[in-house]
Motif scaffolding. Structure first.
Motif, PDB file in Angstrom:
ATOM      1  N   PRO A  86      67.471  61.667  53.876  1.00  0.00           N
ATOM      2  CA  PRO A  86      67.183  62.590  52.777  1.00  0.00           C
ATOM      3  C   PRO A  86      65.956  62.188  51.973  1.00  0.00           C
ATOM      4  N   VAL A  87      65.289  63.205  51.460  1.00  0.00           N
ATOM      5  CA  VAL A  87      64.146  63.043  50.569  1.00  0.00           C
ATOM      6  C   VAL A  87      64.417  63.934  49.357  1.00  0.00           C
ATOM      7  N   THR A  88      64.387  63.370  48.165  1.00  0.00           N
ATOM      8  CA  THR A  88      64.685  64.175  46.981  1.00  0.00           C
ATOM      9  C   THR A  88      63.614  65.234  46.778  1.00  0.00           C
ATOM     10  N   ALA A  89      64.071  66.433  46.433  1.00  0.00           N
ATOM     11  CA  ALA A  89      63.180  67.578  46.233  1.00  0.00           C
ATOM     12  C   ALA A  89      63.522  68.226  44.898  1.00  0.00           C
ATOM     13  N   PRO A  90      62.652  69.118  44.400  1.00  0.00           N
ATOM     14  CA  PRO A  90      62.926  69.769  43.110  1.00  0.00           C
ATOM     15  C   PRO A  90      64.229  70.555  43.127  1.00  0.00           C
ATOM     16  N   GLY A  91      64.807  70.710  41.946  1.00  0.00           N
ATOM     17  CA  GLY A  91      66.010  71.516  41.825  1.00  0.00           C
ATOM     18  C   GLY A  91      67.259  70.827  42.331  1.00  0.00           C
ATOM     19  N   ASN A  92      67.277  69.477  42.292  1.00  0.00           N
ATOM     20  CA  ASN A  92      68.439  68.719  42.789  1.00  0.00           C
ATOM     21  C   ASN A  92      68.801  69.113  44.215  1.00  0.00           C
ATOM     22  N   THR A  93      67.776  69.245  45.042  1.00  0.00           N
ATOM     23  CA  THR A  93      67.991  69.560  46.454  1.00  0.00           C
ATOM     24  C   THR A  93      67.441  68.424  47.314  1.00  0.00           C
ATOM     25  N   LEU A  94      67.781  68.448  48.588  1.00  0.00           N
ATOM     26  CA  LEU A  94      67.327  67.422  49.524  1.00  0.00           C
ATOM     27  C   LEU A  94      66.470  68.031  50.611  1.00  0.00           C
ATOM     28  N   ASP A  95      65.283  67.456  50.792  1.00  0.00           N
ATOM     29  CA  ASP A  95      64.471  67.688  51.974  1.00  0.00           C
ATOM     30  C   ASP A  95      64.873  66.587  52.955  1.00  0.00           C
ATOM     31  N   TRP A  96      64.280  66.601  54.153  1.00  0.00           N
ATOM     32  CA  TRP A  96      64.665  65.613  55.171  1.00  0.00           C
ATOM     33  C   TRP A  96      63.442  65.156  55.949  1.00  0.00           C
ATOM     34  N   ALA A  97      63.477  63.906  56.410  1.00  0.00           N
ATOM     35  CA  ALA A  97      62.414  63.343  57.242  1.00  0.00           C
ATOM     36  C   ALA A  97      63.040  62.352  58.212  1.00  0.00           C
ATOM     37  N   ALA A 107      59.053  53.913  47.965  1.00  0.00           N
ATOM     38  CA  ALA A 107      59.813  54.053  46.729  1.00  0.00           C
ATOM     39  C   ALA A 107      59.775  55.502  46.264  1.00  0.00           C
ATOM     40  N   ALA A 108      60.898  55.968  45.734  1.00  0.00           N
ATOM     41  CA  ALA A 108      61.003  57.351  45.277  1.00  0.00           C
ATOM     42  C   ALA A 108      61.680  57.380  43.912  1.00  0.00           C
ATOM     43  N   ARG A 109      61.970  58.568  43.435  1.00  0.00           N
ATOM     44  CA  ARG A 109      62.616  58.717  42.139  1.00  0.00           C
ATOM     45  C   ARG A 109      64.017  58.092  42.137  1.00  0.00           C
ATOM     46  N   TYR A 110      64.467  57.735  40.927  1.00  0.00           N
ATOM     47  CA  TYR A 110      65.821  57.216  40.717  1.00  0.00           C
ATOM     48  C   TYR A 110      66.068  55.890  41.446  1.00  0.00           C
ATOM     49  N   ARG A 119      57.796  65.901  56.033  1.00  0.00           N
ATOM     50  CA  ARG A 119      58.993  66.575  55.518  1.00  0.00           C
ATOM     51  C   ARG A 119      59.335  67.725  56.456  1.00  0.00           C
ATOM     52  N   LEU A 120      60.616  67.818  56.799  1.00  0.00           N
ATOM     53  CA  LEU A 120      61.054  68.795  57.791  1.00  0.00           C
ATOM     54  C   LEU A 120      61.734  70.013  57.185  1.00  0.00           C
ATOM     55  N   GLY A 121      61.907  70.002  55.868  1.00  0.00           N
ATOM     56  CA  GLY A 121      62.521  71.143  55.205  1.00  0.00           C
ATOM     57  C   GLY A 121      64.029  70.971  55.042  1.00  0.00           C
ATOM     58  N   MET A 122      64.573  71.720  54.098  1.00  0.00           N
ATOM     59  CA  MET A 122      66.009  71.601  53.794  1.00  0.00           C
ATOM     60  C   MET A 122      66.885  72.030  54.965  1.00  0.00           C
ATOM     61  N   ASP A 123      66.379  72.945  55.795  1.00  0.00           N
ATOM     62  CA  ASP A 123      67.184  73.457  56.904  1.00  0.00           C
ATOM     63  C   ASP A 123      67.286  72.477  58.068  1.00  0.00           C
ATOM     64  N   ARG A 147      78.165  61.461  43.089  1.00  0.00           N
ATOM     65  CA  ARG A 147      77.697  61.000  41.782  1.00  0.00           C
ATOM     66  C   ARG A 147      77.589  62.125  40.759  1.00  0.00           C
ATOM     67  N   GLY A 148      77.727  63.366  41.183  1.00  0.00           N
ATOM     68  CA  GLY A 148      77.800  64.455  40.221  1.00  0.00           C
ATOM     69  C   GLY A 148      76.583  65.347  40.126  1.00  0.00           C
ATOM     70  N   ALA A 149      75.490  64.990  40.798  1.00  0.00           N
ATOM     71  CA  ALA A 149      74.282  65.812  40.715  1.00  0.00           C
ATOM     72  C   ALA A 149      74.314  66.992  41.686  1.00  0.00           C
ATOM     73  N   GLY A 150      75.209  66.950  42.659  1.00  0.00           N
ATOM     74  CA  GLY A 150      75.363  68.078  43.576  1.00  0.00           C
ATOM     75  C   GLY A 150      74.391  68.114  44.738  1.00  0.00           C
ATOM     76  N   TYR A 151      73.613  67.039  44.946  1.00  0.00           N
ATOM     77  CA  TYR A 151      72.638  67.029  46.043  1.00  0.00           C
ATOM     78  C   TYR A 151      73.314  67.316  47.386  1.00  0.00           C
ATOM     79  N   TYR A 152      74.383  66.579  47.670  1.00  0.00           N
ATOM     80  CA  TYR A 152      75.003  66.720  48.990  1.00  0.00           C
ATOM     81  C   TYR A 152      75.832  67.986  49.106  1.00  0.00           C
ATOM     82  N   ASP A 153      76.425  68.451  48.022  1.00  0.00           N
ATOM     83  CA  ASP A 153      77.155  69.719  48.089  1.00  0.00           C
ATOM     84  C   ASP A 153      76.214  70.849  48.507  1.00  0.00           C
ATOM     85  N   ARG A 154      75.014  70.867  47.926  1.00  0.00           N
ATOM     86  CA  ARG A 154      74.046  71.907  48.299  1.00  0.00           C
ATOM     87  C   ARG A 154      73.515  71.695  49.712  1.00  0.00           C
ATOM     88  N   ALA A 155      73.269  70.431  50.077  1.00  0.00           N
ATOM     89  CA  ALA A 155      72.729  70.155  51.412  1.00  0.00           C
ATOM     90  C   ALA A 155      73.727  70.533  52.498  1.00  0.00           C
TER      91      ALA A 155
END
Length: 201
Positions: A86-97, A107-110, A119-123, A147-155
């Motif tokens: 996973p790669v963090t993307a705007p809107g609490n979403t995950l991109d992928w590589a 190093a990335a955010r958080y 980056r291969l896109g969320m799909d 952890r409550g941010a919902g990244y994986y629920d959306r992914a």
């Protein structure tokens, strides 16, 4: 886990798990990481080996006290798996590589680490044959506490329902019952250092 039940809030569960993880010694964490790597490679080596081009397996880079290790990713890659991270993307979403064992993570955010490649896109997750996810806890019905941010629920909403989702937790974090929300995607299995892979109905 401190007498908590499914009637307690998710925040109370998160606080209890993170508090317990903070007390784990580096030696114990190292031993558990080694055991998890063995379980992951043993369980999923055949998935990768049976695909001529190498199966696509989504995984994660452990952050802070999360169970797991880079060695787990290297073990999958050594089995000819193409490892999607996973790669963090705007809107609490995950991109992928794709993970490249020969290239350092960046190093990335958080305080996270991510692959620096294309980056291969969320799909991209929809192409995975297996998804390995982090969790704070998992119960025997497959309810996963994040952890409550919902990244994986959306992914996971874009992943095929038939694609197995396996969570990795410490032994004490595999519990009887957790609080559940309507949008939660249950997992199909759990891996712990002592118990190995447990498939959940």
């Amino acid at each position: 886990m401190g007498g908590l039940t499914r009637h307690d809030s998710k925040d109370k569960w998160r606080s209890a798990v993170l508090g317990e993880r903070a007390t784990v010694s580096s030696a114990t964490a190292s031993d558990e990481s080694g055991a998890l790597t063995e379980h992951v490679v043993r369980a999923f080596a055949r998935i990768a080996a049976h695909s001529p081009g190498g199966s696509l397996i989504a995984a994660y880079v452990p952050a802070r006290s999360e169970p797991g290790s880079i060695a787990m990713l290297d073990g999958l890659a050594a089995c000819r798996a193409r490892v999607l991270l996973p790669v963090t993307a705007p809107g609490n979403t995950l991109d992928w590589a794709l993970y490249d064992p020969d290239q350092p993570l960046v190093a990335a955010r958080y305080g996270l680490q991510e692959p620096g490649g294309t980056r291969l896109g969320m799909d991209a997750l929809s192409e995975a044959e297996l998804i390995i996810v982090p969790a704070l806890a998992v119960d025997r019905q497959g309810v996963r506490l994040g952890r409550g941010a919902g990244y994986y629920d959306r992914a996971l909403a874009v992943s095929p329902l038939q694609c197995p989702v396996i969570a990795i937790v410490r032994d004490s974090e595999f519990v009887a019952e957790l609080p559940e929300s309507p949008h939660d995607r249950r997992v199909d299995g759990v891996i712990t250092p002592d118990l190995g892979l447990i498939r959940l109905d």
